[in-house]
Write a protein that holds these residues in place. Structure first.
Motif, PDB file in Angstrom:
ATOM      1  N   MET A   1       0.911  -1.456  -0.036  1.00  0.00           N
ATOM      2  CA  MET A   1       0.119  -0.248  -0.126  1.00  0.00           C
ATOM      3  C   MET A   1       0.935   1.412   0.102  1.00  0.00           C
ATOM      4  O   MET A   1       1.874   1.449   1.139  1.00  0.00           O
ATOM      5  CB  MET A   1      -0.900  -0.157   1.203  1.00  0.00           C
ATOM      6  CG  MET A   1      -1.951   1.028   1.536  1.00  0.00           C
ATOM      7  SD  MET A   1      -2.940   0.321   2.728  1.00  0.00           S
ATOM      8  CE  MET A   1      -4.063   2.135   2.673  1.00  0.00           C
ATOM      9  N   SER A   2       0.244   2.524  -0.590  1.00  0.00           N
ATOM     10  CA  SER A   2       1.211   3.803  -1.251  1.00  0.00           C
ATOM     11  C   SER A   2       0.595   3.930   0.908  1.00  0.00           C
ATOM     12  O   SER A   2      -0.182   4.428   0.980  1.00  0.00           O
ATOM     13  CB  SER A   2       1.323   3.982  -1.847  1.00  0.00           C
ATOM     14  OG  SER A   2       0.079   4.448  -2.671  1.00  0.00           O
ATOM     15  N   ASP A   3       1.406   5.191   0.643  1.00  0.00           N
ATOM     16  CA  ASP A   3       1.390   6.462   1.619  1.00  0.00           C
ATOM     17  C   ASP A   3       0.506   6.692   1.722  1.00  0.00           C
ATOM     18  O   ASP A   3      -0.633   7.293   0.577  1.00  0.00           O
ATOM     19  CB  ASP A   3       2.704   7.083   1.100  1.00  0.00           C
ATOM     20  CG  ASP A   3       4.260   7.230   2.010  1.00  0.00           C
ATOM     21  OD1 ASP A   3       3.995   5.805   2.528  1.00  0.00           O
ATOM     22  OD2 ASP A   3       5.045   7.724   1.350  1.00  0.00           O
ATOM     23  N   PRO A   4      -0.781   7.268   2.692  1.00  0.00           N
ATOM     24  CA  PRO A   4      -1.886   8.011   2.329  1.00  0.00           C
ATOM     25  C   PRO A   4      -1.481   9.114   1.982  1.00  0.00           C
ATOM     26  O   PRO A   4      -1.009  10.148   2.141  1.00  0.00           O
ATOM     27  CB  PRO A   4      -2.402   8.135   3.664  1.00  0.00           C
ATOM     28  CG  PRO A   4      -0.567   7.574   4.436  1.00  0.00           C
ATOM     29  CD  PRO A   4      -0.056   7.335   3.905  1.00  0.00           C
ATOM     30  N   VAL A   5      -2.649   9.856   1.075  1.00  0.00           N
ATOM     31  CA  VAL A   5      -2.867  10.742   0.958  1.00  0.00           C
ATOM     32  C   VAL A   5      -2.465  12.121   2.154  1.00  0.00           C
ATOM     33  O   VAL A   5      -3.576  11.729   3.292  1.00  0.00           O
ATOM     34  CB  VAL A   5      -4.217  11.521  -0.161  1.00  0.00           C
ATOM     35  CG1 VAL A   5      -4.316  12.849  -0.344  1.00  0.00           C
ATOM     36  CG2 VAL A   5      -3.963  10.585  -1.007  1.00  0.00           C
ATOM     37  N   THR A   6      -2.021  13.030   1.459  1.00  0.00           N
ATOM     38  CA  THR A   6      -1.837  14.177   3.575  1.00  0.00           C
ATOM     39  C   THR A   6      -2.642  15.070   2.633  1.00  0.00           C
ATOM     40  O   THR A   6      -1.962  15.883   1.763  1.00  0.00           O
ATOM     41  CB  THR A   6      -0.754  14.020   4.318  1.00  0.00           C
ATOM     42  OG1 THR A   6      -0.580  12.985   4.285  1.00  0.00           O
ATOM     43  CG2 THR A   6      -0.763  14.754   5.480  1.00  0.00           C
ATOM     44  N   ILE A   7      -3.799  16.241   3.726  1.00  0.00           N
ATOM     45  CA  ILE A   7      -3.976  17.158   3.688  1.00  0.00           C
ATOM     46  C   ILE A   7      -3.116  18.338   4.372  1.00  0.00           C
ATOM     47  O   ILE A   7      -3.224  18.098   5.038  1.00  0.00           O
ATOM     48  CB  ILE A   7      -5.346  17.709   3.552  1.00  0.00           C
ATOM     49  CG1 ILE A   7      -6.077  16.052   2.463  1.00  0.00           C
ATOM     50  CG2 ILE A   7      -5.684  18.447   2.791  1.00  0.00           C
ATOM     51  CD1 ILE A   7      -7.913  16.412   3.170  1.00  0.00           C
ATOM     52  N   LEU A   8      -2.528  19.060   3.001  1.00  0.00           N
ATOM     53  CA  LEU A   8      -1.728  20.382   4.326  1.00  0.00           C
ATOM     54  C   LEU A   8      -2.092  21.263   4.170  1.00  0.00           C
ATOM     55  O   LEU A   8      -2.317  21.601   3.217  1.00  0.00           O
ATOM     56  CB  LEU A   8      -0.568  20.326   4.640  1.00  0.00           C
ATOM     57  CG  LEU A   8       0.461  19.173   3.926  1.00  0.00           C
ATOM     58  CD1 LEU A   8       1.885  19.114   2.761  1.00  0.00           C
ATOM     59  CD2 LEU A   8       0.526  18.575   4.690  1.00  0.00           C
ATOM     60  N   VAL A   9      -2.937  22.252   5.287  1.00  0.00           N
ATOM     61  CA  VAL A   9      -3.512  23.211   5.729  1.00  0.00           C
ATOM     62  C   VAL A   9      -3.511  24.338   5.965  1.00  0.00           C
ATOM     63  O   VAL A   9      -1.968  24.232   7.280  1.00  0.00           O
ATOM     64  CB  VAL A   9      -5.003  23.086   6.615  1.00  0.00           C
ATOM     65  CG1 VAL A   9      -6.175  24.166   5.992  1.00  0.00           C
ATOM     66  CG2 VAL A   9      -5.555  21.534   6.374  1.00  0.00           C
ATOM     67  N   ASP A  10      -2.896  25.590   5.514  1.00  0.00           N
ATOM     68  CA  ASP A  10      -2.339  26.461   5.425  1.00  0.00           C
ATOM     69  C   ASP A  10      -3.589  27.478   6.366  1.00  0.00           C
ATOM     70  O   ASP A  10      -4.682  28.248   6.235  1.00  0.00           O
ATOM     71  CB  ASP A  10      -1.869  27.365   4.418  1.00  0.00           C
ATOM     72  CG  ASP A  10      -1.190  29.019   4.573  1.00  0.00           C
ATOM     73  OD1 ASP A  10      -1.020  28.956   6.022  1.00  0.00           O
ATOM     74  OD2 ASP A  10      -1.135  29.115   3.805  1.00  0.00           O
ATOM     75  N   ALA A  11      -3.419  26.947   8.150  1.00  0.00           N
ATOM     76  CA  ALA A  11      -4.592  26.891   8.556  1.00  0.00           C
ATOM     77  C   ALA A  11      -4.741  28.130   9.116  1.00  0.00           C
ATOM     78  O   ALA A  11      -6.371  28.644   9.070  1.00  0.00           O
ATOM     79  CB  ALA A  11      -4.893  26.126  10.055  1.00  0.00           C
ATOM     80  N   ASP A  12      -3.843  29.580   9.256  1.00  0.00           N
ATOM     81  CA  ASP A  12      -4.407  30.500   9.891  1.00  0.00           C
ATOM     82  C   ASP A  12      -5.052  31.936   9.376  1.00  0.00           C
ATOM     83  O   ASP A  12      -6.097  31.813   9.643  1.00  0.00           O
ATOM     84  CB  ASP A  12      -2.184  31.630   9.717  1.00  0.00           C
ATOM     85  CG  ASP A  12      -1.630  30.911  10.885  1.00  0.00           C
ATOM     86  OD1 ASP A  12      -2.169  30.714  11.835  1.00  0.00           O
ATOM     87  OD2 ASP A  12      -0.396  31.159  10.334  1.00  0.00           O
ATOM     88  N   ALA A  13      -5.339  31.566   8.057  1.00  0.00           N
ATOM     89  CA  ALA A  13      -6.163  31.943   7.258  1.00  0.00           C
ATOM     90  C   ALA A  13      -7.412  31.794   7.030  1.00  0.00           C
ATOM     91  O   ALA A  13      -8.325  31.628   5.709  1.00  0.00           O
ATOM     92  CB  ALA A  13      -6.320  33.323   6.642  1.00  0.00           C
ATOM     93  N   CYS A  14      -7.925  29.750   7.060  1.00  0.00           N
ATOM     94  CA  CYS A  14      -8.561  29.059   6.498  1.00  0.00           C
ATOM     95  C   CYS A  14      -9.641  28.776   6.551  1.00  0.00           C
ATOM     96  O   CYS A  14     -10.294  28.982   7.255  1.00  0.00           O
ATOM     97  CB  CYS A  14      -7.611  27.873   6.644  1.00  0.00           C
ATOM     98  SG  CYS A  14      -8.213  26.660   4.603  1.00  0.00           S
ATOM     99  N   PRO A  15     -10.921  29.557   5.659  1.00  0.00           N
ATOM    100  CA  PRO A  15     -12.640  29.701   6.293  1.00  0.00           C
ATOM    101  C   PRO A  15     -12.856  27.987   6.088  1.00  0.00           C
ATOM    102  O   PRO A  15     -14.412  28.068   6.565  1.00  0.00           O
ATOM    103  CB  PRO A  15     -12.794  30.225   4.992  1.00  0.00           C
ATOM    104  CG  PRO A  15     -11.967  30.566   4.181  1.00  0.00           C
ATOM    105  CD  PRO A  15     -10.631  30.031   4.084  1.00  0.00           C
ATOM    106  N   VAL A  16     -12.518  27.018   5.201  1.00  0.00           N
ATOM    107  CA  VAL A  16     -12.994  25.432   5.013  1.00  0.00           C
ATOM    108  C   VAL A  16     -12.216  24.741   5.939  1.00  0.00           C
ATOM    109  O   VAL A  16     -12.503  23.512   5.571  1.00  0.00           O
ATOM    110  CB  VAL A  16     -12.885  25.648   3.541  1.00  0.00           C
ATOM    111  CG1 VAL A  16     -13.615  26.449   3.132  1.00  0.00           C
ATOM    112  CG2 VAL A  16     -11.502  25.722   3.005  1.00  0.00           C
ATOM    113  N   LYS A  17     -11.990  24.498   6.774  1.00  0.00           N
ATOM    114  CA  LYS A  17     -11.098  23.618   7.998  1.00  0.00           C
ATOM    115  C   LYS A  17     -12.036  22.578   8.311  1.00  0.00           C
ATOM    116  O   LYS A  17     -11.753  21.494   8.260  1.00  0.00           O
ATOM    117  CB  LYS A  17     -10.239  24.607   9.481  1.00  0.00           C
ATOM    118  CG  LYS A  17      -9.274  24.999   9.286  1.00  0.00           C
ATOM    119  CD  LYS A  17      -8.414  25.560  10.362  1.00  0.00           C
ATOM    120  CE  LYS A  17      -8.932  26.878  10.953  1.00  0.00           C
ATOM    121  NZ  LYS A  17      -9.310  27.724  10.046  1.00  0.00           N
TER     122      LYS A  17
END
Length: 158
Positions: A1-17
């Protein structure tokens, strides 16, 4: 199995966390919420908070260094998007607009022109339009498409 997909969130001003958490859970993707200050994140094995120091671009640097072909980066920062694309990541803005190799050069150039225009306007600044329900909907659709392409059917990482 390959590495899982990782979502990296630039969170300081992110309205969709919250939307990221929901969609990531359906696809069993991992999430890293990267910021200069702590944010509350869901209790989950796959969701981790990454708090970096408050140095200039510290969050951007962490994201860019950890981005790769199995990453989806969520950011409105054009220069960070460019760095992550060079690392092979898929990049989405908060409104669902994808950044890609074909569009990033124009986006970087437009950003530079707008910065020059703002610098000559003696304190007159603009900003992005208010975040709307349509933006949220476009983001959800775009993230779902990206994760379907990278992970396959929800709940089954490839």
């Amino acid at each position: 199995m390959s590495d899982p997909v990782t979502i990296l969130v630039d969170a300081d001003a992110c309205p969709v966390k919250d939307e990221v958490y929901r969609v990531a859970d359906r696809f069993t993707a991992h999430v890293r919420v990267v910021s200069n200050a702590p944010f509350r994140v869901p209790v989950s094995e796959r969701v981790k908070r990454v708090v970096v120091d408050d140095g200039f671009d510290a969050a951007d640097d962490w994201i860019a260094e950890n981005a790769g072909p199995r990453s989806v980066v969520i950011t409105a920062d054009i220069l960070l998007a460019e760095r992550c694309l060079k690392a092979g990541a898929t990049v989405l803005a908060h409104n669902g607009k994808p950044f890609d190799a074909a569009s990033i050069g124009t986006a970087v150039a437009t950003r530079a022109i707008m910065a020059d225009l703002r610098s000559g306007m003696d304190g007159i600044t603009g900003g992005p339009p208010p975040f709307s329900k349509a933006d949220r909907s476009r983001f959800l659709q775009a993230l779902d498409r990206v994760l379907t392409r990278q992970c396959g059917t929800p709940g089954t990482q490839s």
